[in-house]
Design an enzyme around this catalytic site. Structure first.
Site, PDB file in Angstrom:
ATOM      1  N   HIS A 157      45.186  30.335  44.195  1.00 52.71           N
ATOM      2  CA  HIS A 157      44.051  29.494  44.583  1.00 52.71           C
ATOM      3  C   HIS A 157      43.112  29.386  43.390  1.00 52.71           C
ATOM      4  CE1 HIS A 157      44.868  30.562  49.058  1.00 52.71           C
ATOM      5  NE2 HIS A 157      45.504  29.454  48.697  1.00 52.71           N
ATOM      6  N   GLU A 160      39.499  31.127  42.672  1.00 53.07           N
ATOM      7  CA  GLU A 160      39.355  32.573  42.803  1.00 53.07           C
ATOM      8  C   GLU A 160      39.426  33.256  41.429  1.00 53.07           C
ATOM      9  OE1 GLU A 160      42.199  33.647  45.838  1.00 53.07           O
ATOM     10  OE2 GLU A 160      41.340  32.223  47.260  1.00 53.07           O
ATOM     11  N   ARG A 215      40.696  24.417  45.231  1.00 51.73           N
ATOM     12  CA  ARG A 215      41.592  25.487  45.696  1.00 51.73           C
ATOM     13  C   ARG A 215      43.059  25.196  45.437  1.00 51.73           C
ATOM     14  NH1 ARG A 215      42.039  29.054  50.592  1.00 51.73           N
ATOM     15  NH2 ARG A 215      44.016  28.651  51.661  1.00 51.73           N
ATOM     16  N   ASN A 235      49.725  28.636  48.658  1.00 54.34           N
ATOM     17  CA  ASN A 235      49.956  29.814  49.489  1.00 54.34           C
ATOM     18  C   ASN A 235      50.219  29.459  50.952  1.00 54.34           C
ATOM     19  OD1 ASN A 235      50.259  32.664  49.456  1.00 54.34           O
ATOM     20  ND2 ASN A 235      48.296  32.874  50.529  1.00 54.34           N
ATOM     21  N   HIS A 286      43.948  37.901  45.362  1.00 53.79           N
ATOM     22  CA  HIS A 286      43.106  36.801  45.825  1.00 53.79           C
ATOM     23  C   HIS A 286      41.650  37.273  45.857  1.00 53.79           C
ATOM     24  CE1 HIS A 286      46.132  33.944  47.734  1.00 53.79           C
ATOM     25  NE2 HIS A 286      46.888  34.996  47.445  1.00 53.79           N
ATOM     26  N   GLU A 363      42.684  41.026  48.774  1.00 54.82           N
ATOM     27  CA  GLU A 363      41.512  40.159  48.703  1.00 54.82           C
ATOM     28  C   GLU A 363      40.400  40.970  48.058  1.00 54.82           C
ATOM     29  OE1 GLU A 363      41.214  37.004  49.530  1.00 54.82           O
ATOM     30  OE2 GLU A 363      42.906  36.565  50.868  1.00 54.82           O
TER      31      GLU A 363
END
Length: 401
Positions: A157, A160, A215, A235, A286, A363
């Site tokens: 993404h 990020e 994104r 993703n 992520h 994350e």
């Protein structure tokens, strides 16, 4: 100057909203189909918070609507553009400088230099080209012999940025800490390590030139949609439970899964490389949320090796916390984040031609923001590196007898 959420934009706000009845959830999902509302965290279930960035022209309407609906909400970011500006602009970097963000050209230079000083232990592999023709680079770190592989990728993404730079930092540590850190030596005795720090280079470049909050990929998908929007969510593009849940068939949505599985050259290249390897573990980096996620995303059912995956994840997350006190929640994606299908993690673990025994999504920091200031790069990277090492060592050592 760095970018440009949208050039005129100075007052985009991010709202955290929590639906508490079915009408709330329906309203939020309809909102996500409208222009000027960008969900950073999708509305997926009652009592589960969602984050949405709202265009300045819609902020007053958003606040009025939330009050009318009596929906729990608060503003997490009052001025997104100010945070973007605070990230600073790209500047000349030393080879191991993680105090500022790098653009893609700087990343390529950094990778080339870092591999050159690593010597025979490192190899810079060109996986192939993105849709717009950019090289997709993997760094392989090996001490020789035939070993199974550990795979880590980041940046699927585009917005990020903290994930991309954490991937670079992990390369940096494997290069510089070999022969110094016994944990690095121990890992490389058992495995070869493959790190792909920028899965989606086209999208990443676009976050520097046009839209910091982009994104998806940059594939226009002409011919598959009568009114196509650019890009797919890479993703959601993997060929495992593709388009089953938590993905969209609308090319204008941020979770658009593409017209077919592996329609994006970036995910097709990864698929082909993984299928030709012999793998022990897969990690995807992520942001945001501070979560250590296991399969599955597509169902709340536990994966077959749930207990072992939890053991390794808990060891990694505990080691990460010991560095700065950052706390991660550990669990299956469908349980603690949201349901999603066609993800790289579920594909790596569940696809019959991959079947990687250990597959995780991390994350990273923080709990509410993609746009992290540069002073968060190093602490995030250092704690993630510590957790990553601990989890690999836990795999090597196996369950306690």
């Amino acid at each position: 100057m760095i970018l440009l959420l949208i050039r005129q934009c100075i007052t985009h706000k991010v709202f955290r909203v929590t639906p508490t009845n079915p009408h709330h959830l329906k309203w939020l999902k309809q909102l996500g189909r409208q222009k000027h509302y960008d969900f950073w965290k999708e509305p997926t279930a009652l009592h589960r918070p969602a984050d949405v960035m709202v265009h300045p022209s819609k902020v007053e309407l958003m606040m009025t609507s939330l009050l009318d609906l009596k929906m729990n909400h608060y503003v997490t970011i009052d001025d997104v553009q100010r945070q973007i500006d605070d990230q600073g602009s790209a500047k000349t970097k030393s080879e191991s400088d993680f105090e500022d963000y790098m653009n893609y050209g700087q990343m390529e230079d950094w990778l080339s230099y870092t591999v050159s000083i690593c010597g025979s232990r490192c190899e810079l592999i060109n996986l192939g080209q993105s849709y717009e023709g950019r090289n997709i680079w993997i760094v392989k770190i090996s001490t020789g012999g035939i070993k199974r592989g550990i795979w880590l990728d980041a940046g699927i993404h585009a917005r990020e940025w903290l994930a991309h730079h954490t991937g670079l930092y992990i390369i940096d540590r494997f290069v510089h800490d070999y022969g110094v850190d016994p944990d690095v030596d121990f890992i490389l005795e058992h495995y070869d390590v493959y790190i792909l720090p920028v899965v989606n280079p086209d999208g990443y470049v676009y976050t520097w030139t046009d839209d910091r909050m982009w994104r998806k990929t940059r594939n226009p998908h002409n011919g598959y949609d009568t009114n196509p929007c650019t890009g797919a969510d890479a993703n959601r593009n993997y060929d495992f439970k593709w388009m089953l849940i938590g993905a969209s068939n609308d090319s204008c949505d941020n979770t658009y899964a593409g017209p077919f599985a592996h329609s994006e050259p970036e995910t097709a290249l990864i698929r082909d490389y993984i299928f030709n390897g012999n793998w022990e573990a897969y990690f995807a980096l992520h942001t945001y949320g501070q979560l250590w996620l296991l399969p599955w995303g597509y169902t709340a059912d536990d994966p077959p090796t749930y207990d072992e995956l939890m053991r390794v994840a808990n060891i990694g997350a505990s080691a990460l916390t010991e560095v700065y006190g950052t706390r991660y929640t550990v669990g299956s994606s469908a349980d603690i984040l949201y349901e999603s299908s066609g993800t790289s993690r579920d594909w790596a673990y569940g696809h019959p031609q991959a079947q990687i025994p250990y597959a995780f999504t991390l994350e990273l920091r923080d709990k509410s923001n993609f746009v992290m200031p540069p002073d968060q790069i190093l602490p995030t990277a250092i704690e993630t590196w510590t957790g990553f090492k601990a989890s690999i060592i836990a795999i090597i050592n196996g369950p306690t007898k």
